[in-house]
Structure formats: structure tokens, C-alpha cells
Design a protein around this motif. Structure first.
Motif, mmCIF file in Angstrom:
data_model
loop_
_atom_site.group_PDB
_atom_site.id
_atom_site.type_symbol
_atom_site.label_atom_id
_atom_site.label_comp_id
_atom_site.label_asym_id
_atom_site.label_seq_id
_atom_site.Cartn_x
_atom_site.Cartn_y
_atom_site.Cartn_z
ATOM 1 N N VAL A 37 0.864 -1.177 0.000
ATOM 2 C CA VAL A 37 0.000 0.000 0.000
ATOM 3 C C VAL A 37 0.900 1.226 0.000
ATOM 4 O O VAL A 37 1.801 1.340 0.840
ATOM 5 C CB VAL A 37 -0.930 0.020 1.234
ATOM 6 N N CYS A 89 4.897 7.009 -5.668
ATOM 7 C CA CYS A 89 3.814 6.151 -5.175
ATOM 8 C C CYS A 89 2.923 5.690 -6.324
ATOM 9 O O CYS A 89 2.522 4.518 -6.394
ATOM 10 C CB CYS A 89 2.980 6.908 -4.143
ATOM 11 N N ARG A 90 2.616 6.598 -7.220
ATOM 12 C CA ARG A 90 1.752 6.250 -8.360
ATOM 13 C C ARG A 90 2.410 5.183 -9.225
ATOM 14 O O ARG A 90 1.729 4.305 -9.767
ATOM 15 C CB ARG A 90 1.464 7.504 -9.188
ATOM 16 N N VAL A 93 1.773 1.861 -7.658
ATOM 17 C CA VAL A 93 0.383 1.450 -7.869
ATOM 18 C C VAL A 93 0.168 1.014 -9.322
ATOM 19 O O VAL A 93 -0.527 0.022 -9.586
ATOM 20 C CB VAL A 93 -0.577 2.595 -7.493
ATOM 21 N N ARG A 96 1.419 -2.386 -9.633
ATOM 22 C CA ARG A 96 0.504 -3.319 -8.969
ATOM 23 C C ARG A 96 -0.717 -3.622 -9.828
ATOM 24 O O ARG A 96 -1.208 -4.752 -9.869
ATOM 25 C CB ARG A 96 0.069 -2.725 -7.623
ATOM 26 N N ALA A 103 4.377 -5.118 -7.364
ATOM 27 C CA ALA A 103 4.376 -3.920 -6.519
ATOM 28 C C ALA A 103 5.588 -3.867 -5.603
ATOM 29 O O ALA A 103 6.258 -2.832 -5.507
ATOM 30 C CB ALA A 103 3.082 -3.856 -5.705
ATOM 31 N N THR A 156 -5.275 4.640 -12.260
ATOM 32 C CA THR A 156 -4.107 4.652 -11.386
ATOM 33 C C THR A 156 -4.161 5.820 -10.415
ATOM 34 O O THR A 156 -3.808 5.676 -9.240
ATOM 35 C CB THR A 156 -2.824 4.716 -12.225
ATOM 36 N N ALA A 159 -6.651 4.848 -7.709
ATOM 37 C CA ALA A 159 -6.123 3.787 -6.845
ATOM 38 C C ALA A 159 -5.031 4.327 -5.926
ATOM 39 O O ALA A 159 -4.916 3.906 -4.766
ATOM 40 C CB ALA A 159 -5.587 2.637 -7.696
ATOM 41 N N THR A 160 -4.220 5.248 -6.421
ATOM 42 C CA THR A 160 -3.177 5.849 -5.597
ATOM 43 C C THR A 160 -3.791 6.666 -4.469
ATOM 44 O O THR A 160 -3.374 6.557 -3.304
ATOM 45 C CB THR A 160 -2.256 6.733 -6.451
ATOM 46 N N ASP A 163 -5.079 4.438 -1.809
ATOM 47 C CA ASP A 163 -4.004 3.968 -0.932
ATOM 48 C C ASP A 163 -3.708 5.001 0.157
ATOM 49 O O ASP A 163 -3.563 4.667 1.341
ATOM 50 C CB ASP A 163 -2.733 3.694 -1.740
#
Length: 215
Positions: A37, A89-90, A93, A96, A103, A156, A159-160, A163
């Protein structure tokens, strides 16, 4: 089935520090899934100043002393560098979404590239150059253009953000954090850097406590 949730930021020095311990833990427990995460350490950060660089160097020296890892500060000392960690971070993700198994190795590769190689991992093109070889090594058919398309997608981005929000909902405000998940139950294994024996002892204690008969 038990799994390990790894809440991390790919520009966090202590996440870099715990990388060898986490790799050793996976070797010791090869059947344990690890779900990454992205925590969002410094989302929306501004450009650095000398005070920031001094604080960062002090932290890096502490991590180097405890984890015996190399550091290279070329990225953070480049004029105009912005330490916003959203892009890195992106990228994790995005990897992932392409393959859940990617990931963790992509996160580890970004951590090494930033801290040990001095690469600017706030740049999408740099992130693609780091992530694509890892993905290909896992059998994911992609190239840098395809990865950047995934990276830039609304899916994305959402989703980021999720997280980041999930990290806050869990009350996690430091990285790395390791959480043991078993049938929906979450137990904190580590908040911050810990070495392999401590990680294993804590996980065993959690499992044994759950297995112990009630008095």
C-alpha cells in the motif's frame, strides 16, 4: 490465509533501510503474500531548502549506520528538486495494477534508485525506466510507453489516492509499517525500521497468541 500488508513510500529512507530485512523475511516465509500500500509520505511537498537537506542527510546517516546501506544525495541536491512523493507512489500502484506481484519489487527498485543511485524518481520517465525491467522480469509484457500510459490513467490516480486514504483510515502516520492480516484481522508487526529477528519474533508471537486457548 495470512498475508503481510506493507505500507510504504518509495522515497522513504527507512523503507529503503528495511528492504533487505523484508527480502529476507520473504525468503524465510516464501508462502506469505505481501501486499503493498503506497503511503504518501510527502504528497504536495514544495522544493527543498538547505534546512531540509540537512535534516534528510541526518536521517540518511542514521539509516546507513543501522542498515549498512549506501546513499547518494545527487537527486535531492539538484537545484529545483521537489520531494513530492506522489509520482513514485503512483508508479508502484501502476505496477501493482499491471501485476500484483510487481508492486513490492518495483517499490524496492525505486527505493534503491533514489537513495543509492541518486536518481530523481519524481520524474515519470525515470520511474518507467526503473519499473519496466522489473515488470518484464516477472513476465509482464510492457514497455516504457505502455507503462507511462498506465501511470497517467485515471484508474491509477484513483487507486493511488485510495491507498493514501486507506493509510490514513488505518491511522498509520509513519513508514514503513507492516501489518499481519488473517481473515480480516489486522495486527501491527512493525511501525518503523526493525531487523529480521524482531519481525519474525513479533509475527510468531501474534500467531501463538491467537492459537492459545482461552482461559
Amino acid at each position: 490465509m495470512a498475508s503481510l500488508i506493507y505500507i510504504a513510500d518509495p522515497m522513504c529512507a527507512w523503507c529503503y533501510g528495511i528492504t533487505p530485512e523484508l527480502e529476507a523475511l520473504r525468503e524465510a516465509l516464501p508462502g506469505l503474500p505481501v501486499h503493498v500500500v503506497a503511503g504518501g509520505l510527502r504528497v504536495g511537498a514544495a522544493q527543498v531548502d538547505e534546512a531540509y537537506i540537512d535534516r534528510l542527510r541526518g536521517q540518511w546517516q542514521e539509516v546507513a549506520a543501522r542498515a549498512a546501506l549506501p546513499f547518494d544525495d545527487r537527486a535531492v541536491t539538484t537545484p529545483g528538486f521537489n520531494p513530492d512523493t506522489e509520482a513514485a507512489c503512483r508508479a508502484v500502484v501502476a505496477a501493482r495494477l499491471l501485476s500484483p506481484a510487481a508492486a513490492l519489487p518495483v517499490c524496492s527498485a525505486i527505493l534503491r534508485a533514489f537513495h543509492a543511485e541518486g536518481r530523481d524518481v519524481t520524474r515519470p520517465q525515470t520511474l518507467a525506466a526503473i519499473a519496466v525491467p522489473v515488470l518484464r522480469g516477472l513476465g509482464v509484457e510492457t514497455d516504457e510507453a505502455a507503462f507511462l500510459e498506465r501511470y497517467a490513467s485515471d484508474e491509477t490516480a484513483r487507486a493511488t489516492l485510495e491507498d493514501f486514504l486507506q493509510t490514513r483510515r488505518w491511522g498509520v502516520d509513519g513508514f514503513p509499517a507492516l501489518v499481519l492480516e488473517r481473515d480480516g484481522r489486522l495486527d501491527l508487526v512493525s511501525l518503523g525500521y526493525r531487523q529480521l529477528p524482531q519481525l519474525v519474533d513479533t509475527m510468531l508471537a501474534l500467531v501463538e497468541a491467537e492459537a492459545a486457548p482461552a482461559e
